[in-house]
Scaffold this motif. Structure first.
Motif, mmCIF file in Angstrom:
data_model
loop_
_atom_site.group_PDB
_atom_site.id
_atom_site.type_symbol
_atom_site.label_atom_id
_atom_site.label_comp_id
_atom_site.label_asym_id
_atom_site.label_seq_id
_atom_site.Cartn_x
_atom_site.Cartn_y
_atom_site.Cartn_z
ATOM 1 N N ASP A 1 -28.068 0.466 -15.120
ATOM 2 C CA ASP A 1 -29.117 -0.576 -14.953
ATOM 3 C C ASP A 1 -30.411 -0.155 -13.906
ATOM 4 O OD1 ASP A 1 -27.457 -2.071 -16.336
ATOM 5 O OD2 ASP A 1 -26.290 -3.058 -14.671
ATOM 6 N N ALA A 2 -31.418 -0.997 -14.170
ATOM 7 C CA ALA A 2 -32.632 -0.487 -13.564
ATOM 8 C C ALA A 2 -32.361 -0.734 -11.958
ATOM 9 C CB ALA A 2 -33.714 -1.363 -13.891
ATOM 10 N N ASP A 3 -31.329 -1.615 -11.318
ATOM 11 C CA ASP A 3 -31.443 -1.818 -9.892
ATOM 12 C C ASP A 3 -30.021 -1.182 -9.655
ATOM 13 O OD1 ASP A 3 -29.394 -3.212 -11.504
ATOM 14 O OD2 ASP A 3 -29.586 -4.849 -10.069
ATOM 15 N N PHE A 4 -29.783 -0.103 -10.234
ATOM 16 C CA PHE A 4 -28.629 0.885 -9.546
ATOM 17 C C PHE A 4 -28.614 1.364 -8.178
ATOM 18 C CE2 PHE A 4 -26.965 4.942 -8.543
ATOM 19 C CZ PHE A 4 -25.499 4.790 -8.921
ATOM 20 N N ASP A 5 -29.859 1.312 -7.628
ATOM 21 C CA ASP A 5 -29.907 2.085 -6.342
ATOM 22 C C ASP A 5 -29.852 0.822 -5.392
ATOM 23 O OD1 ASP A 5 -30.481 4.498 -7.004
ATOM 24 O OD2 ASP A 5 -32.595 4.109 -6.908
ATOM 25 N N GLN A 6 -30.030 -0.309 -5.714
ATOM 26 C CA GLN A 6 -29.753 -1.600 -4.911
ATOM 27 C C GLN A 6 -28.307 -1.846 -4.806
ATOM 28 O OE1 GLN A 6 -32.291 -5.001 -6.073
ATOM 29 N NE2 GLN A 6 -31.131 -6.367 -4.713
ATOM 30 N N VAL A 7 -27.705 -2.033 -5.923
ATOM 31 C CA VAL A 7 -26.444 -2.250 -6.003
ATOM 32 C C VAL A 7 -25.598 -1.013 -5.477
ATOM 33 C CG1 VAL A 7 -24.211 -2.357 -7.454
ATOM 34 C CG2 VAL A 7 -26.535 -3.144 -8.238
ATOM 35 N N ALA A 8 -25.849 0.201 -5.359
ATOM 36 C CA ALA A 8 -25.275 1.031 -4.529
ATOM 37 C C ALA A 8 -25.406 0.832 -3.029
ATOM 38 C CB ALA A 8 -25.721 2.563 -5.138
ATOM 39 N N ILE A 9 -26.662 0.734 -2.709
ATOM 40 C CA ILE A 9 -26.766 0.382 -0.973
ATOM 41 C C ILE A 9 -25.890 -0.882 -0.585
ATOM 42 C CG2 ILE A 9 -28.599 -0.354 0.495
ATOM 43 C CD1 ILE A 9 -30.637 1.248 -1.061
ATOM 44 N N VAL A 10 -25.873 -1.735 -1.258
ATOM 45 C CA VAL A 10 -25.153 -3.032 -0.968
ATOM 46 C C VAL A 10 -23.768 -2.730 -0.993
ATOM 47 C CG1 VAL A 10 -24.369 -5.387 -1.545
ATOM 48 C CG2 VAL A 10 -26.823 -4.561 -1.916
#
Length: 235
Positions: A130-139
């Motif tokens: 997914d394009a928001d992988f980095d955001q999901v990983a940070i959360v």
């Protein structure tokens, strides 16, 4: 989930079903496990045990009058107060095991069909494409890092630490030159308080350690997924 079946034994139909059940179950388990009111109640019962045993020991010093009766009553109160504390310790052990079961179920369920997975429940492994992988990983990383140091978990350590100190003091007091009935009562109540406090402290420490390991494993997993995404982007 099937009644009586643990999260690792249940036959999940999809990853979405598993993560939705996990999101509902884990906060409730932690609420029961880390409830300040339950902790306060168990601490009060432990204090009642110590005080009743001490009063019983002092009553046995005087052999006349109703002192033997008072002593028997005090010791019965001490035993009665011990029972719910032991039950609570067994219940906590089961809750800790259930939390570990949900973590294991999440790892085992990574090969299930995705299903209608709610976006907010995704783990990094679910968002790897997914394009928001980095955001999901940070959360996920922030949540995993802060959980071992949650306020409710730390609150459990306070009465446990006080109980260890008081229990040790009572045990040492029981070995000093006190009248024999008082010394015995001090040893028994101090030993009980010391042991029960060590059990609580040990359980909280093991839980914090497991969550710390979970954070470490998650960080390694995210690095591997990030590397996989980078290789996929280059190709």
């Amino acid at each position: 989930m099937t009644p009586g079946a643990g999260p690792t034994e249940h036959l999940w139909q999809s990853r979405a079903e598993l993560l939705a059940a996990r999101a509902e179950a884990v906060p409730e388990i932690e609420r029961q496990l880390l409830s300040p009111w339950r902790l306060l109640g168990r601490s009060a019962l432990a204090l009642v045990t110590v005080l009743a045993a001490g009063m019983g020991g002092m009553a046995l010093q005087d052999r006349g009058g109703s002192d033997p009766v008072v002593a028997v009553v005090c010791f019965l109160v001490a035993v009665a107060a011990t029972v719910p504390v032991i039950r609570a310790a067994r219940r906590n052990r089961a809750l800790f095991a259930e939390l570990a079961g949900w973590e294991e179920a999440e790892r085992q369920g990574r090969w299930l069909p995705t299903g209608a997975l709610r976006p907010e429940l995704r783990m990094p492994v679910d968002a790897r494409n997914d394009a928001d992988f980095d955001q999901v990983a940070i959360v996920a990383t922030v949540a995993a890092y802060t959980r071992p140091w949650g306020v409710r978990l730390l609150l459990r350590a306070v009465p446990a630490g006080l109980g260890v100190a008081l229990g040790l003091a009572l045990v040492l007091g029981g070995t000093s030159e006190l009248p024999q009935p008082v010394a015995v009562a001090s040893l028994l109540s101090g030993g009980y308080l010391l042991l029960s406090s060590l059990v609580v402290a040990g359980a909280a420490t093991r839980h914090a350690y497991r969550m710390t390991r979970r954070y470490s494993d998650l960080a390694t997993e995210i690095d591997a997924l990030d590397l996989e995404r980078s290789r996929g982007a280059r190709t």
